[in-house]
Design a protein around this motif. Structure first.
Motif, PDB file in Angstrom:
ATOM      1  N   LEU A  45       0.796  -1.231   0.000  1.00  0.00           N
ATOM      2  CA  LEU A  45       0.000   0.000   0.000  1.00  0.00           C
ATOM      3  C   LEU A  45       0.826   1.278   0.000  1.00  0.00           C
ATOM      4  N   PHE A  46       1.964   1.273   0.715  1.00  0.00           N
ATOM      5  CA  PHE A  46       2.661   2.523   0.968  1.00  0.00           C
ATOM      6  C   PHE A  46       4.061   2.623   0.376  1.00  0.00           C
ATOM      7  N   GLY A  47       4.622   1.539  -0.103  1.00  0.00           N
ATOM      8  CA  GLY A  47       5.948   1.599  -0.698  1.00  0.00           C
ATOM      9  C   GLY A  47       7.065   1.408   0.307  1.00  0.00           C
ATOM     10  N   PRO A  48       8.290   1.390  -0.184  1.00  0.00           N
ATOM     11  CA  PRO A  48       9.436   1.056   0.657  1.00  0.00           C
ATOM     12  C   PRO A  48       9.682   2.009   1.825  1.00  0.00           C
ATOM     13  N   VAL A  49       9.686   3.304   1.578  1.00  0.00           N
ATOM     14  CA  VAL A  49      10.067   4.247   2.630  1.00  0.00           C
ATOM     15  C   VAL A  49       9.029   4.271   3.748  1.00  0.00           C
ATOM     16  N   TRP A  50       7.755   4.383   3.391  1.00  0.00           N
ATOM     17  CA  TRP A  50       6.714   4.421   4.424  1.00  0.00           C
ATOM     18  C   TRP A  50       6.621   3.093   5.169  1.00  0.00           C
ATOM     19  N   THR A  51       6.877   1.993   4.488  1.00  0.00           N
ATOM     20  CA  THR A  51       6.872   0.702   5.179  1.00  0.00           C
ATOM     21  C   THR A  51       8.047   0.631   6.145  1.00  0.00           C
ATOM     22  N   GLY A  52       9.199   1.152   5.733  1.00  0.00           N
ATOM     23  CA  GLY A  52      10.348   1.221   6.642  1.00  0.00           C
ATOM     24  C   GLY A  52      10.054   2.088   7.852  1.00  0.00           C
ATOM     25  N   VAL A  53       9.425   3.230   7.636  1.00  0.00           N
ATOM     26  CA  VAL A  53       9.058   4.129   8.737  1.00  0.00           C
ATOM     27  C   VAL A  53       8.049   3.438   9.659  1.00  0.00           C
ATOM     28  N   GLY A  54       7.062   2.757   9.061  1.00  0.00           N
ATOM     29  CA  GLY A  54       6.073   2.032   9.863  1.00  0.00           C
ATOM     30  C   GLY A  54       6.705   0.916  10.677  1.00  0.00           C
ATOM     31  N   ALA A  55       7.655   0.209  10.085  1.00  0.00           N
ATOM     32  CA  ALA A  55       8.344  -0.871  10.802  1.00  0.00           C
ATOM     33  C   ALA A  55       9.173  -0.321  11.958  1.00  0.00           C
ATOM     34  N   VAL A  56       9.811   0.826  11.748  1.00  0.00           N
ATOM     35  CA  VAL A  56      10.573   1.468  12.827  1.00  0.00           C
ATOM     36  C   VAL A  56       9.629   1.918  13.940  1.00  0.00           C
ATOM     37  N   ALA A  57       8.496   2.496  13.567  1.00  0.00           N
ATOM     38  CA  ALA A  57       7.510   2.920  14.574  1.00  0.00           C
ATOM     39  C   ALA A  57       7.014   1.713  15.372  1.00  0.00           C
ATOM     40  N   ALA A  58       6.728   0.613  14.676  1.00  0.00           N
ATOM     41  CA  ALA A  58       6.269  -0.605  15.368  1.00  0.00           C
ATOM     42  C   ALA A  58       7.357  -1.129  16.301  1.00  0.00           C
ATOM     43  N   ASP A  59       8.592  -1.096  15.869  1.00  0.00           N
ATOM     44  CA  ASP A  59       9.697  -1.553  16.709  1.00  0.00           C
ATOM     45  C   ASP A  59       9.825  -0.673  17.954  1.00  0.00           C
ATOM     46  N   ALA A  60       9.765   0.635  17.770  1.00  0.00           N
ATOM     47  CA  ALA A  60       9.914   1.560  18.901  1.00  0.00           C
ATOM     48  C   ALA A  60       8.742   1.431  19.876  1.00  0.00           C
ATOM     49  N   ILE A  61       7.530   1.383  19.349  1.00  0.00           N
ATOM     50  CA  ILE A  61       6.352   1.261  20.215  1.00  0.00           C
ATOM     51  C   ILE A  61       6.374  -0.078  20.939  1.00  0.00           C
ATOM     52  N   GLY A  62       6.673  -1.139  20.213  1.00  0.00           N
ATOM     53  CA  GLY A  62       6.753  -2.459  20.830  1.00  0.00           C
ATOM     54  C   GLY A  62       7.805  -2.523  21.914  1.00  0.00           C
ATOM     55  N   MET A  63       8.922  -1.880  21.688  1.00  0.00           N
ATOM     56  CA  MET A  63       9.993  -1.874  22.683  1.00  0.00           C
ATOM     57  C   MET A  63       9.596  -1.074  23.919  1.00  0.00           C
ATOM     58  N   MET A  64       8.889   0.035  23.702  1.00  0.00           N
ATOM     59  CA  MET A  64       8.462   0.853  24.845  1.00  0.00           C
ATOM     60  C   MET A  64       7.390   0.152  25.676  1.00  0.00           C
ATOM     61  N   LEU A  65       6.474  -0.523  25.003  1.00  0.00           N
ATOM     62  CA  LEU A  65       5.350  -1.140  25.715  1.00  0.00           C
ATOM     63  C   LEU A  65       5.642  -2.546  26.230  1.00  0.00           C
ATOM     64  N   PHE A  66       6.394  -3.325  25.460  1.00  0.00           N
ATOM     65  CA  PHE A  66       6.593  -4.742  25.784  1.00  0.00           C
ATOM     66  C   PHE A  66       8.053  -5.147  25.650  1.00  0.00           C
TER      67      PHE A  66
END
Length: 176
Positions: free
Chosen positions: A49-70
């Motif tokens: 849906l979003f292409g390489p850069v936005w998927t990379g940004v989304g994956a980084v956001a998921a990693d950061a949020i996941g690390m902060m919460l769990f």
């Protein structure tokens, strides 16, 4: 990144990030040297849906949020780099491309080689002060690669073909 982002796209990306966190941190299996999860399923959708850069940004956001919460281990920026590179790979193989067996397998192969067999062993060796040739690092990695490569390839294809990605793309492009 020249693509205009609207509220619907941000919402969809946020939902996919949340799904990535849940699949990775809650339903994933993780030990000191190995992590097995199905967080790649929402990344396939992000990539399409979003292409390489936005998927990379989304994956980084998921990693950061996941690390902060769990958090299950200490934060290490190399794994965040892995998340970004993985997002780039998903976007490269699935954005504006037909989901085919070739793309599904090449995507899984790229992720397995670059992330699982090159970068992650380096990060683990640095984090745990182990030699890069240690069986503690390579044993689980090779077993995981042998098991997860075919599973991930099949799921890349099945998820990519089963979802109405063309309709979602058209919807996100037309909504203002």
């Amino acid at each position: 990144m020249n693509k205009k982002i609207n509220a619907h796209m941000i919402t969809m990306l946020g939902l996919l990030i949340a799904l990535t966190v849940v699949l990775s941190r809650i339903f994933g299996f993780e030990t000191q040297f190995i992590k097995i999860s199905f967080d790649f399923v929402p990344k396939i959708i992000m990539g399409a849906l979003f292409g390489p850069v936005w998927t990379g940004v989304g994956a980084v956001a998921a990693d950061a949020i996941g690390m902060m919460l769990f958090a299950r281990s200490a934060f290490f920026p190399g794994f965040t780099l892995n998340a970004f590179i993985g997002g780039l790979i998903y976007g490269y193989f699935f954005y504006k491309k037909e989901v085919s067996w070739k793309n599904a397998i090449l995507c899984s192969l790229s992720l397995t080689i670059i992330i699982s067999l090159i970068l992650t062993p380096i990060w683990l060796a640095i984090m745990y002060n182990q030699p890069l040739t240690s069986v503690v690092i390579w044993g689980p990695r090779l077993i995981k690669a042998l098991i997860m490569f075919p599973i991930q390839s099949i799921l890349n294809y099945v998820v990519g073909r089963a979802l109405p990605l063309k309709r979602l793309k058209n919807y996100l492009a037309t909504v203002r």
